[in-house]
Scaffold this motif. Structure first.
Motif, PDB file in Angstrom:
ATOM      1  N   HIS A 265       0.864  -1.178   0.000  1.00  0.00           N
ATOM      2  CA  HIS A 265       0.000   0.000   0.000  1.00  0.00           C
ATOM      3  C   HIS A 265       0.905   1.234   0.000  1.00  0.00           C
ATOM      4  CE1 HIS A 265      -3.040   2.927   1.334  1.00  0.00           C
ATOM      5  NE2 HIS A 265      -3.953   2.037   1.026  1.00  0.00           N
ATOM      6  N   PRO A 266       0.477   2.349  -0.555  1.00  0.00           N
ATOM      7  CA  PRO A 266       1.307   3.555  -0.491  1.00  0.00           C
ATOM      8  C   PRO A 266       1.620   4.005   0.927  1.00  0.00           C
ATOM      9  CG  PRO A 266      -0.363   3.803  -2.196  1.00  0.00           C
ATOM     10  CD  PRO A 266      -0.680   2.527  -1.462  1.00  0.00           C
ATOM     11  N   GLU A 267       0.705   3.804   1.879  1.00  0.00           N
ATOM     12  CA  GLU A 267       0.926   4.186   3.267  1.00  0.00           C
ATOM     13  C   GLU A 267       1.183   2.950   4.120  1.00  0.00           C
ATOM     14  OE1 GLU A 267      -1.870   6.899   5.088  1.00  0.00           O
ATOM     15  OE2 GLU A 267      -2.602   7.460   3.107  1.00  0.00           O
ATOM     16  N   CYS A 268       2.225   2.978   4.923  1.00  0.00           N
ATOM     17  CA  CYS A 268       2.541   1.822   5.751  1.00  0.00           C
ATOM     18  C   CYS A 268       1.493   1.628   6.851  1.00  0.00           C
ATOM     19  CB  CYS A 268       3.932   1.971   6.354  1.00  0.00           C
ATOM     20  SG  CYS A 268       4.661   0.399   6.883  1.00  0.00           S
ATOM     21  N   MET A 269       0.923   2.713   7.356  1.00  0.00           N
ATOM     22  CA  MET A 269      -0.141   2.580   8.350  1.00  0.00           C
ATOM     23  C   MET A 269      -1.291   1.759   7.794  1.00  0.00           C
ATOM     24  SD  MET A 269      -2.430   5.558  10.232  1.00  0.00           S
ATOM     25  CE  MET A 269      -3.099   6.189   8.674  1.00  0.00           C
ATOM     26  N   GLN A 270      -1.688   2.050   6.571  1.00  0.00           N
ATOM     27  CA  GLN A 270      -2.784   1.311   5.960  1.00  0.00           C
ATOM     28  C   GLN A 270      -2.391  -0.145   5.702  1.00  0.00           C
ATOM     29  OE1 GLN A 270      -5.684   2.716   5.741  1.00  0.00           O
ATOM     30  NE2 GLN A 270      -5.152   4.876   5.981  1.00  0.00           N
ATOM     31  N   ALA A 271      -1.172  -0.358   5.218  1.00  0.00           N
ATOM     32  CA  ALA A 271      -0.710  -1.727   4.978  1.00  0.00           C
ATOM     33  C   ALA A 271      -0.710  -2.534   6.265  1.00  0.00           C
ATOM     34  CB  ALA A 271       0.688  -1.707   4.359  1.00  0.00           C
ATOM     35  N   ASP A 272      -0.258  -1.919   7.354  1.00  0.00           N
ATOM     36  CA  ASP A 272      -0.203  -2.584   8.653  1.00  0.00           C
ATOM     37  C   ASP A 272      -1.607  -2.964   9.122  1.00  0.00           C
ATOM     38  OD1 ASP A 272       0.962  -3.612  10.932  1.00  0.00           O
ATOM     39  OD2 ASP A 272       1.514  -1.679  11.783  1.00  0.00           O
ATOM     40  N   ALA A 273      -2.525  -2.008   9.089  1.00  0.00           N
ATOM     41  CA  ALA A 273      -3.896  -2.269   9.527  1.00  0.00           C
ATOM     42  C   ALA A 273      -4.562  -3.337   8.663  1.00  0.00           C
ATOM     43  CB  ALA A 273      -4.701  -0.978   9.493  1.00  0.00           C
ATOM     44  N   LEU A 274      -4.365  -3.249   7.356  1.00  0.00           N
ATOM     45  CA  LEU A 274      -5.026  -4.180   6.449  1.00  0.00           C
ATOM     46  C   LEU A 274      -4.450  -5.590   6.541  1.00  0.00           C
ATOM     47  CD1 LEU A 274      -5.405  -1.714   3.494  1.00  0.00           C
ATOM     48  CD2 LEU A 274      -7.286  -2.852   4.701  1.00  0.00           C
ATOM     49  N   ALA A 275      -3.157  -5.709   6.821  1.00  0.00           N
ATOM     50  CA  ALA A 275      -2.592  -7.038   7.026  1.00  0.00           C
ATOM     51  C   ALA A 275      -3.250  -7.710   8.224  1.00  0.00           C
ATOM     52  CB  ALA A 275      -1.079  -6.938   7.226  1.00  0.00           C
ATOM     53  N   THR A 276      -3.516  -6.930   9.280  1.00  0.00           N
ATOM     54  CA  THR A 276      -4.219  -7.475  10.444  1.00  0.00           C
ATOM     55  C   THR A 276      -5.641  -7.884  10.079  1.00  0.00           C
ATOM     56  OG1 THR A 276      -2.921  -6.115  11.968  1.00  0.00           O
ATOM     57  CG2 THR A 276      -5.016  -6.967  12.780  1.00  0.00           C
ATOM     58  N   VAL A 277      -6.349  -7.016   9.368  1.00  0.00           N
ATOM     59  CA  VAL A 277      -7.723  -7.322   8.967  1.00  0.00           C
ATOM     60  C   VAL A 277      -7.789  -8.623   8.181  1.00  0.00           C
ATOM     61  CG1 VAL A 277      -9.610  -6.579   7.463  1.00  0.00           C
ATOM     62  CG2 VAL A 277      -8.532  -4.937   8.991  1.00  0.00           C
ATOM     63  N   LEU A 278      -6.934  -8.765   7.174  1.00  0.00           N
ATOM     64  CA  LEU A 278      -6.984  -9.943   6.313  1.00  0.00           C
ATOM     65  C   LEU A 278      -6.592 -11.205   7.071  1.00  0.00           C
ATOM     66  CD1 LEU A 278      -5.473  -8.512   2.996  1.00  0.00           C
ATOM     67  CD2 LEU A 278      -7.866  -8.632   3.714  1.00  0.00           C
ATOM     68  N   THR A 279      -5.641 -11.068   8.001  1.00  0.00           N
ATOM     69  CA  THR A 279      -5.251 -12.228   8.802  1.00  0.00           C
ATOM     70  C   THR A 279      -6.405 -12.716   9.657  1.00  0.00           C
ATOM     71  OG1 THR A 279      -2.943 -11.508   8.861  1.00  0.00           O
ATOM     72  CG2 THR A 279      -3.630 -13.056  10.554  1.00  0.00           C
ATOM     73  N   VAL A 280      -7.130 -11.799  10.256  1.00  0.00           N
ATOM     74  CA  VAL A 280      -8.271 -12.181  11.086  1.00  0.00           C
ATOM     75  C   VAL A 280      -9.393 -12.776  10.238  1.00  0.00           C
ATOM     76  CG1 VAL A 280     -10.107 -11.287  12.579  1.00  0.00           C
ATOM     77  CG2 VAL A 280      -7.741 -10.550  12.926  1.00  0.00           C
ATOM     78  N   LEU A 281      -9.649 -12.206   9.083  1.00  0.00           N
ATOM     79  CA  LEU A 281     -10.748 -12.678   8.244  1.00  0.00           C
ATOM     80  C   LEU A 281     -10.518 -14.089   7.721  1.00  0.00           C
ATOM     81  CD1 LEU A 281     -11.639  -9.484   6.180  1.00  0.00           C
ATOM     82  CD2 LEU A 281     -12.952 -10.517   8.043  1.00  0.00           C
TER      83      LEU A 281
END
Length: 322
Positions: A265-281
């Motif tokens: 992702h262009p922003e690391c904050m977004q990449a970090d949050a989204l990696a968590t989301v996808l892992t949980v899902l």
């Protein structure tokens, strides 16, 4: 977990330090010959500011003071804190709670984080889990964007560890640009962001472990990369192993077959949050979420005695590393 490719030119300058219980590294092209002490101080100051606001390991941090505060107390947040919390709340709403900034009590209950009870070795009882879950719920945390304030609803304990490290990478990148640096690769605990290019004109590249013992080379052309999963942090008691990745919707560690998820992702904050989301899902819902939101994601799933990988449509075609 991604790591910088070793073939970067030897002329690059490198700095390193410690933060957030892990390490940070910086590779930079420095044609203006800015003093490295100034560059180091710039990076460390940006990191220290995030720690002072959002580290649950620091008793005097802003987040720790909020977590200890009484019901009904209002807290005006620093801009950085408010930005990270808003990011977490946004993806909590979009994922029906797969990420939850109020997950702190569950993190401690399962033996992780700064507030974990070291005397408790095993998993919690159903009664304990039910009691603690009453304190968790992202809807209980209402951020007022106009005043950058939140109210302690009573017993809430924020934990932004699924977002703050990526945000710290972004803050260092912004600070380095303000210092006059344009070409660098910053890494904090395995989360990376690239700016500009290497001196040879090629984009910065990292190695991503797609399978145990197999890596892919990925170009970070103005991109960030973050990984989440249970391959690095877990606990075990009497034959039961559980991940530090908790599903806020159930209150329990994730139990599906995903081992890790890596997001670009262009922003690391977004990449970090989204990696968590996808892992949980999990594998199916995570891939569907990635496709729905146009995310570039690489999934590693346990498959019998081994592992397999699959990617979203936006993930770049990987080049196998030597």
């Amino acid at each position: 977990m991604p790591r910088p490719r070793r073939a970067d030119p030897a002329s690059l300058q490198t700095l390193a330090g410690r933060t957030m219980g892990t390490t940070w590294t910086l590779r930079l092209d420095n044609p203006r010959m800015i003093a490295l002490d100034a560059v180091r101080a710039c990076a460390q100051d940006a990191l220290d500011r995030v720690v002072a606001q959002m580290s649950t390991w620091e008793p005097d941090s802003d987040i720790s003071r909020f977590n200890r505060s009484g019901a009904g107390s209002r807290h005006v947040l620093e801009p950085e804190f408010a930005e990270v919390l808003a990011c977490a709340l946004r993806w909590a709403a979009a994922s029906d709670g797969a990420i939850d900034p109020s997950i702190g009590p569950l993190v401690a209950l399962w033996g992780f984080g700064a507030q974990a009870d070291a005397s408790v070795a095993g998993p919690p009882s159903p009664a304990e889990l039910s009691r603690v879950r009453e304190r968790v719920g992202w809807q209980r945390v209402a951020l007022d964007p106009a005043t950058r304030s939140i109210v302690q609803p009573g017993g809430a304990a924020l934990d932004l560890s699924g977002v703050a490290k990526g945000f710290a990478v972004d803050r260092v990148a912004a600070a380095l640009r303000a210092l006059g640096l344009c070409d660098f690769l910053i890494e904090v605990g395995g989360e990376l962001r690239a700016a500009g290019r290497r001196p040879d004109g090629d984009p910065w590249q990292v190695l991503v472990e797609a399978l145990p013992g197999t890596t892919h080379r990925v170009a970070l052309d103005g991109l960030s990369i973050a990984t989440s999963g249970d391959r690095w942090h877990a606990r075990e008691h009497q034959g039961r192993r559980w991940s530090h990745t908790l599903d806020p919707r159930t209150g329990e560690p994730v139990g599906h077959a995903l081992a890790s998820v890596t997001v670009l992702h262009p922003e690391c904050m977004q990449a970090d949050a989204l990696a968590t989301v996808l892992t949980v899902l999990g594998p199916e819902d995570g891939l569907a979420f990635a496709r729905r939101h146009g995310l570039a994601a690489l999934f590693v799933r346990r498959d019998g005695e081994g592992h397999c990988t699959f990617i979203s449509d936006r993930w770049p075609t990987p080049a196998l590393a030597a």
